[in-house]
Enzyme design. Structure first.
Site, PDB file in Angstrom:
ATOM      1  N   HIS A 138     -59.305 -21.314 -25.727  1.00 44.59           N
ATOM      2  CA  HIS A 138     -59.384 -21.068 -27.140  1.00 44.59           C
ATOM      3  C   HIS A 138     -58.790 -22.293 -27.678  1.00 44.59           C
ATOM      4  O   HIS A 138     -58.572 -22.222 -28.792  1.00 44.59           O
ATOM      5  CB  HIS A 138     -59.125 -19.640 -27.678  1.00 44.59           C
ATOM      6  CG  HIS A 138     -59.890 -18.784 -27.059  1.00 44.59           C
ATOM      7  ND1 HIS A 138     -61.189 -18.378 -27.285  1.00 44.59           N
ATOM      8  CD2 HIS A 138     -59.488 -17.905 -25.878  1.00 44.59           C
ATOM      9  CE1 HIS A 138     -61.430 -17.080 -26.617  1.00 44.59           C
ATOM     10  NE2 HIS A 138     -60.307 -16.763 -25.797  1.00 44.59           N
ATOM     11  N   ARG A 175     -13.655 -15.752 -17.508  1.00 41.15           N
ATOM     12  CA  ARG A 175     -14.230 -14.271 -16.949  1.00 41.15           C
ATOM     13  C   ARG A 175     -14.144 -13.281 -18.054  1.00 41.15           C
ATOM     14  O   ARG A 175     -14.575 -12.117 -17.641  1.00 41.15           O
ATOM     15  CB  ARG A 175     -13.342 -13.889 -15.761  1.00 41.15           C
ATOM     16  CG  ARG A 175     -13.550 -14.916 -14.463  1.00 41.15           C
ATOM     17  CD  ARG A 175     -12.770 -14.513 -13.487  1.00 41.15           C
ATOM     18  NE  ARG A 175     -13.530 -13.355 -12.952  1.00 41.15           N
ATOM     19  CZ  ARG A 175     -14.241 -13.005 -11.961  1.00 41.15           C
ATOM     20  NH1 ARG A 175     -14.854 -14.165 -11.635  1.00 41.15           N
ATOM     21  NH2 ARG A 175     -14.770 -11.870 -11.438  1.00 41.15           N
ATOM     22  N   CYS A 212     -14.270  -9.407 -15.392  1.00 44.85           N
ATOM     23  CA  CYS A 212     -12.962  -9.604 -16.157  1.00 44.85           C
ATOM     24  C   CYS A 212     -12.058 -10.486 -15.043  1.00 44.85           C
ATOM     25  O   CYS A 212     -12.296 -10.739 -13.910  1.00 44.85           O
ATOM     26  CB  CYS A 212     -12.090  -8.402 -16.161  1.00 44.85           C
ATOM     27  SG  CYS A 212     -12.767  -6.961 -17.098  1.00 44.85           S
ATOM     28  N   GLU A 246     -40.337 -17.606 -20.941  1.00 41.58           N
ATOM     29  CA  GLU A 246     -39.068 -17.864 -20.775  1.00 41.58           C
ATOM     30  C   GLU A 246     -38.742 -19.071 -19.899  1.00 41.58           C
ATOM     31  O   GLU A 246     -37.776 -19.790 -20.243  1.00 41.58           O
ATOM     32  CB  GLU A 246     -38.312 -16.425 -20.162  1.00 41.58           C
ATOM     33  CG  GLU A 246     -36.765 -16.671 -19.505  1.00 41.58           C
ATOM     34  CD  GLU A 246     -35.977 -17.088 -20.780  1.00 41.58           C
ATOM     35  OE1 GLU A 246     -36.382 -17.001 -21.900  1.00 41.58           O
ATOM     36  OE2 GLU A 246     -34.795 -17.513 -20.341  1.00 41.58           O
ATOM     37  N   LYS A 275     -24.207 -21.548 -28.256  1.00 41.21           N
ATOM     38  CA  LYS A 275     -24.339 -20.570 -27.092  1.00 41.21           C
ATOM     39  C   LYS A 275     -24.697 -19.193 -27.933  1.00 41.21           C
ATOM     40  O   LYS A 275     -25.567 -18.648 -27.711  1.00 41.21           O
ATOM     41  CB  LYS A 275     -23.315 -20.272 -26.236  1.00 41.21           C
ATOM     42  CG  LYS A 275     -23.277 -18.839 -25.340  1.00 41.21           C
ATOM     43  CD  LYS A 275     -24.368 -19.150 -24.525  1.00 41.21           C
ATOM     44  CE  LYS A 275     -24.629 -17.955 -23.670  1.00 41.21           C
ATOM     45  NZ  LYS A 275     -25.917 -18.169 -22.887  1.00 41.21           N
ATOM     46  N   GLU A 296     -34.969 -26.310 -23.476  1.00 41.99           N
ATOM     47  CA  GLU A 296     -33.680 -26.374 -24.078  1.00 41.99           C
ATOM     48  C   GLU A 296     -32.846 -27.186 -23.309  1.00 41.99           C
ATOM     49  O   GLU A 296     -31.896 -27.726 -23.823  1.00 41.99           O
ATOM     50  CB  GLU A 296     -33.315 -24.934 -24.352  1.00 41.99           C
ATOM     51  CG  GLU A 296     -33.025 -24.108 -23.366  1.00 41.99           C
ATOM     52  CD  GLU A 296     -32.332 -22.918 -23.566  1.00 41.99           C
ATOM     53  OE1 GLU A 296     -31.859 -22.789 -24.778  1.00 41.99           O
ATOM     54  OE2 GLU A 296     -32.633 -21.750 -22.965  1.00 41.99           O
ATOM     55  N   TRP A 304     -13.112  -8.238 -20.148  1.00 47.39           N
ATOM     56  CA  TRP A 304     -14.526  -8.345 -20.671  1.00 47.39           C
ATOM     57  C   TRP A 304     -15.053  -6.971 -20.696  1.00 47.39           C
ATOM     58  O   TRP A 304     -15.473  -6.352 -19.756  1.00 47.39           O
ATOM     59  CB  TRP A 304     -15.589  -9.446 -19.714  1.00 47.39           C
ATOM     60  CG  TRP A 304     -17.237  -9.613 -20.402  1.00 47.39           C
ATOM     61  CD1 TRP A 304     -17.994  -8.911 -20.373  1.00 47.39           C
ATOM     62  CD2 TRP A 304     -17.189 -10.498 -21.356  1.00 47.39           C
ATOM     63  NE1 TRP A 304     -19.061  -9.307 -21.109  1.00 47.39           N
ATOM     64  CE2 TRP A 304     -18.372 -10.442 -21.733  1.00 47.39           C
ATOM     65  CE3 TRP A 304     -16.309 -11.501 -22.067  1.00 47.39           C
ATOM     66  CZ2 TRP A 304     -19.187 -11.240 -22.646  1.00 47.39           C
ATOM     67  CZ3 TRP A 304     -17.022 -12.531 -23.005  1.00 47.39           C
ATOM     68  CH2 TRP A 304     -18.446 -12.220 -23.597  1.00 47.39           C
ATOM     69  N   LYS A 352     -36.570 -22.479 -21.077  1.00 47.01           N
ATOM     70  CA  LYS A 352     -35.549 -23.137 -20.379  1.00 47.01           C
ATOM     71  C   LYS A 352     -35.778 -24.565 -20.253  1.00 47.01           C
ATOM     72  O   LYS A 352     -34.820 -25.394 -20.567  1.00 47.01           O
ATOM     73  CB  LYS A 352     -35.548 -22.311 -19.034  1.00 47.01           C
ATOM     74  CG  LYS A 352     -35.167 -20.837 -18.976  1.00 47.01           C
ATOM     75  CD  LYS A 352     -33.680 -20.695 -19.156  1.00 47.01           C
ATOM     76  CE  LYS A 352     -32.966 -20.512 -20.469  1.00 47.01           C
ATOM     77  NZ  LYS A 352     -33.474 -19.309 -21.244  1.00 47.01           N
ATOM     78  N   ASN A 359     -10.948  -5.176 -12.171  1.00 48.27           N
ATOM     79  CA  ASN A 359     -12.070  -5.823 -12.466  1.00 48.27           C
ATOM     80  C   ASN A 359     -13.387  -5.178 -11.858  1.00 48.27           C
ATOM     81  O   ASN A 359     -13.148  -4.799 -10.542  1.00 48.27           O
ATOM     82  CB  ASN A 359     -12.136  -7.180 -12.230  1.00 48.27           C
ATOM     83  CG  ASN A 359     -13.360  -7.970 -12.215  1.00 48.27           C
ATOM     84  OD1 ASN A 359     -14.143  -7.516 -13.113  1.00 48.27           O
ATOM     85  ND2 ASN A 359     -13.924  -8.831 -11.272  1.00 48.27           N
ATOM     86  N   GLY A 360     -14.269  -4.604 -12.436  1.00 50.79           N
ATOM     87  CA  GLY A 360     -15.476  -3.998 -11.821  1.00 50.79           C
ATOM     88  C   GLY A 360     -15.930  -2.599 -12.625  1.00 50.79           C
ATOM     89  O   GLY A 360     -15.243  -2.481 -13.846  1.00 50.79           O
TER      90      GLY A 360
HETATM   91  C1  AGP Z   1     -31.496 -18.812 -24.620  1.00 52.70           C
HETATM   92  O1  AGP Z   1     -31.547 -19.768 -23.386  1.00 52.70           O
HETATM   93  C2  AGP Z   1     -30.959 -19.602 -25.928  1.00 52.70           C
HETATM   94  N1  AGP Z   1     -29.573 -19.912 -25.705  1.00 52.70           N
HETATM   95  C3  AGP Z   1     -31.215 -18.869 -27.131  1.00 52.70           C
HETATM   96  O2  AGP Z   1     -32.626 -18.510 -27.203  1.00 52.70           O
HETATM   97  C4  AGP Z   1     -30.744 -17.309 -27.187  1.00 52.70           C
HETATM   98  O3  AGP Z   1     -31.410 -16.493 -26.004  1.00 52.70           O
HETATM   99  C5  AGP Z   1     -30.702 -16.745 -28.387  1.00 52.70           C
HETATM  100  O4  AGP Z   1     -30.127 -17.434 -29.298  1.00 52.70           O
HETATM  101  C6  AGP Z   1     -30.434 -15.240 -28.649  1.00 52.70           C
HETATM  102  O5  AGP Z   1     -29.076 -15.083 -28.445  1.00 52.70           O
HETATM  103  P1  AGP Z   1     -28.598 -13.583 -28.256  1.00 52.70           P
HETATM  104  O6  AGP Z   1     -29.282 -12.801 -27.161  1.00 52.70           O
HETATM  105  O7  AGP Z   1     -27.088 -13.746 -28.044  1.00 52.70           O
HETATM  106  O8  AGP Z   1     -28.850 -12.660 -29.368  1.00 52.70           O
END
Ligand code: AGP
Length: 621
Positions: A516, A28, A2, A493, A616, A500, A75, A497, A103-104
């Site tokens: 394969h 925050r 927060c 993962e 996001k 994207e 938050w 990264k 905050n905490g």
């Molecule tokens: C991950 O880097 C991406 N931004 C995206 O794959 C994200 O993880 C996915 O859209 C799921 O989002 P969420 O965890 O908010 O559901």
């Protein structure tokens, strides 16, 4: 995470200053907001759920009297975003004497709250933070009742009450406190959560972070963890909480631009969020026992457990499926949310438990899967970062990943925070089912406590090496990310990264699959990442590395420090601290891959915080 703020002005109105400062702390947290000021010995409070702009629209945050005040942008971690749960929190008195912003996470709030309720205190919120206001109020009453005036002229009753209260907290806090009886004083204190002072000629400020007051002064004092400061109109005093001895910190001059300051001096939110992962993981290690217990009870009783998520959150579920299998002997089925209806739409039923993982709690594909499951009477459990999100409202029980707002589009601290929570669930479930020995449980619990420091060490010792690796491979047109077992999730993962935020086509698959088909892509210099912790898969993985090397691939290993067998085989390697149990390995082993993707984006002229075509939170199907 927060944002808190406070100010004492020589003259003028504090409320508009507080409002503007909270706007600069919005990154925050922003699900509820509030302010408190003092004028003529009376505390005035305005607060509500909603963004700063929404609450200002309804309540006019600029319209509070007085030149001294505190503010908070929230938050939520404990208690959904509601007006009652918004800060500032006051004590029991109808005309408040105490107002607090925090905050905490106060880990022992439940026992403190019970003690206070037993002595007659009435709580208005579901938060851990409210306990601070009541405890200070209660302590003040006791000090006055004992009529023991402060033996030392150094500490007032108000200061003694705050000093005494904070010593009872376990967990993390940065607080600012007002007392109607001391209208020219703000007391603030911190343990782990950040707190800085701004020193101006005509005012004193306190804040969670510099951006809050940077347009007003660039003279900053960073309070150390375990310090308390008393701010008065024209002076301040800093004290060590434990020893009560005064300290005299020198103000520093900050030359950041305000926008830079929001990233705490880092060039991008993504880098800031990678680097703040140790503190986020520490926060997940403070989860309330009752939530872990509830979630694992539902999982233990379930006939089938399906984990549903998208993107990074799905990768966390995939890794968790190995944890639940290896530790709790529980078969779980990680499913990509957009495939859930096709795969399980007809079979999911009242005996199904759906563990839904979503940082935003608003991902349309994930919520659609949950809706299908709910219609067929399945039990919905949630793991999310946003308390008050749709997922928390449709879940029977939810648990927070507590990693604070993630501004960068690429999920980084989300992945490691989710895994920290999921590994705690797997360990607790293993205990509940008696599937692993107490010795193994103790080893796992000791190691999970080490993880934040290990992640910190990796970032400190390997960052430069990873940056150089990005320079070496910046023009490569495709990468493989390979792993076996739980490291397959880590490989996925790392691939996501890089794709994207650096827009590099990348392929991830279980290392055993190479022969394969995919190995046909390999030609001299083709970069292949291998995630190779020293687990049961390592021996066969060495064979996979040899396969790639034999065809001229440029192999990069993420391996345990000093693992000569791997290091001697590969072209480049990044070393991870020794002795991490296999089931916890995705948390530290993903760090170099996050940093690699970040630096590849920079090398290729991409904006790591705002990758093209991405949002996001994907709230459309
Ligand atoms: C991950 O880097 C991406 N931004 C995206 O794959 C994200 O993880 C996915 O859209 C799921 O989002 P969420 O965890 O908010 O559901």
């Amino acid at each position: 995470m927060c944002g808190i703020f406070g100010c004492i002005l020589r003259k003028g109105d504090a409320a508009p200053i507080i409002h503007a400062a909270l706007k600069r702390l919005e990154y925050r947290g922003y699900d509820s907001v509030g302010e408190a000021t003092i004028e003529e010995g009376k505390i005035h409070v305005k607060k509500d759920a909603g963004s700063i702009d929404e609450v200002h629209q309804i309540r006019n945050l600029d319209n509070l009297p007085g030149r001294i005040g505190i503010g908070h942008t929230r938050w939520a971690t404990h208690g959904a975003p509601t007006q009652a749960n918004a800060h500032p929190h006051v004590g029991c008195l109808e005309q408040p004497e105490i107002a607090v912003v925090h905050n905490g996470i106060i880990e022992n709030y439940a026992e403190l709250k019970k003690e206070l309720e037993d002595s007659g205190h009435i709580f208005r919120s579901k938060t851990d933070s409210e306990v601070i206001a009541h405890l200070i109020e209660d302590t003040l009453t006791n000090i006055r009742r004992e009529k023991i005036k402060s033996k030392s002229t150094v500490h007032s009753d108000f200061e003694r009450a705050v000093l005494s209260a904070v010593q009872r907290f376990q967990g993390s806090y940065a607080i600012a406190v007002l007392s109607a009886k001391e209208p020219d004083t703000i007391i603030c204190a911190r343990h782990e959560s950040p707190l800085v002072l701004g020193i101006a000629d005509d005012a004193l400020y306190l804040a969670s972070d510099i951006p809050a007051f940077l347009p007003l002064t660039n003279r900053v004092i960073y309070l150390e963890s375990g310090e308390l400061a008393v701010l008065k109109s024209n002076t301040f005093k800093v004290t060590k909480i434990a020893s009560r001895s005064e300290v005299f910190p020198e103000p520093k001059i900050i030359d950041w631009a305000p926008e830079m300051a929001e990233k705490q001096g880092y060039p991008h939110f993504m880098l800031k969020e990678i680097i703040e992962q140790p503190s986020c993981i520490r926060n997940t290690l403070r989860l309330q026992d009752k939530y872990l217990e509830l979630i694992t009870t539902f999982m233990d009783r379930a006939r089938e457990v399906i984990m549903v998520a998208c993107g990074t959150s799905y990768h966390a579920c995939l890794a968790a499926s190995y944890m639940f299998s290896k530790l709790s002997f529980l078969a779980t089925h990680p499913v990509i949310a957009s495939e859930f209806v096709e795969q399980h739409g007809k079979s999911v039923n009242i005996d199904s438990t759906i563990l839904t993982v979503s940082q935003s709690g608003e991902t349309a594909d994930t919520l659609a899967a949950v809706e299908t499951a709910r219609q067929r009477a399945a039990t919905i459990l949630g793991l999310t970062n946003v308390v008050g999100s749709t997922l928390t409202r449709v879940s029977r029980v939810y648990i927070g990943q507590q990693s604070g707002p993630e501004i960068g589009v690429a999920a980084t601290k989300t992945f490691t925070s989710q895994l920290s929570v999921l590994s705690q669930l797997a360990i607790r479930l293993a205990k509940k089912r008696g599937k692993v020995s107490q010795e193994e449980i103790d080893l796992l619990e000791d190691n999970i406590e080490r993880i934040p420091d290990i992640v910190e060490n990796i970032i400190e010792t390997q960052h430069k090496k990873v940056e150089n690796l990005a320079k070496k491979h910046k023009d490569k047109q495709c990468f493989f990310f390979l792993g076996r077992g739980i490291s397959y999730a880590t490989a996925l993962e790392g691939r996501l990264k890089l794709m994207e935020i650096a827009y590099v086509p990348s392929i991830a698959f279980p290392a055993g699959e190479s022969k394969h088909g995919p190995i046909s892509l390999i030609q001299p210099g083709f970069p292949v990442f291998f995630i190779c912790p020293p687990d049961d898969t390592r021996k066969t993985l060495i064979g996979n590395i040899m396969e790639m090397k034999a065809r001229g691939a440029s192999v990069i290993a993420i391996c345990e420090e000093g693992d000569e067998n791997i290091i001697d085989l590969v072209d480049d390697y990044i070393e991870i601290t020794k002795g991490i149990p296999e089931v916890l390995s995705p948390i530290p082993y993903v760090i170099p891959l996050q940093l690699f993707a970040y630096h590849m984006a920079l090398e290729r002229g991409c904006d790591p915080d705002k990758p093209r075509n991405l949002a996001k939170s994907v709230t459309v199907k």
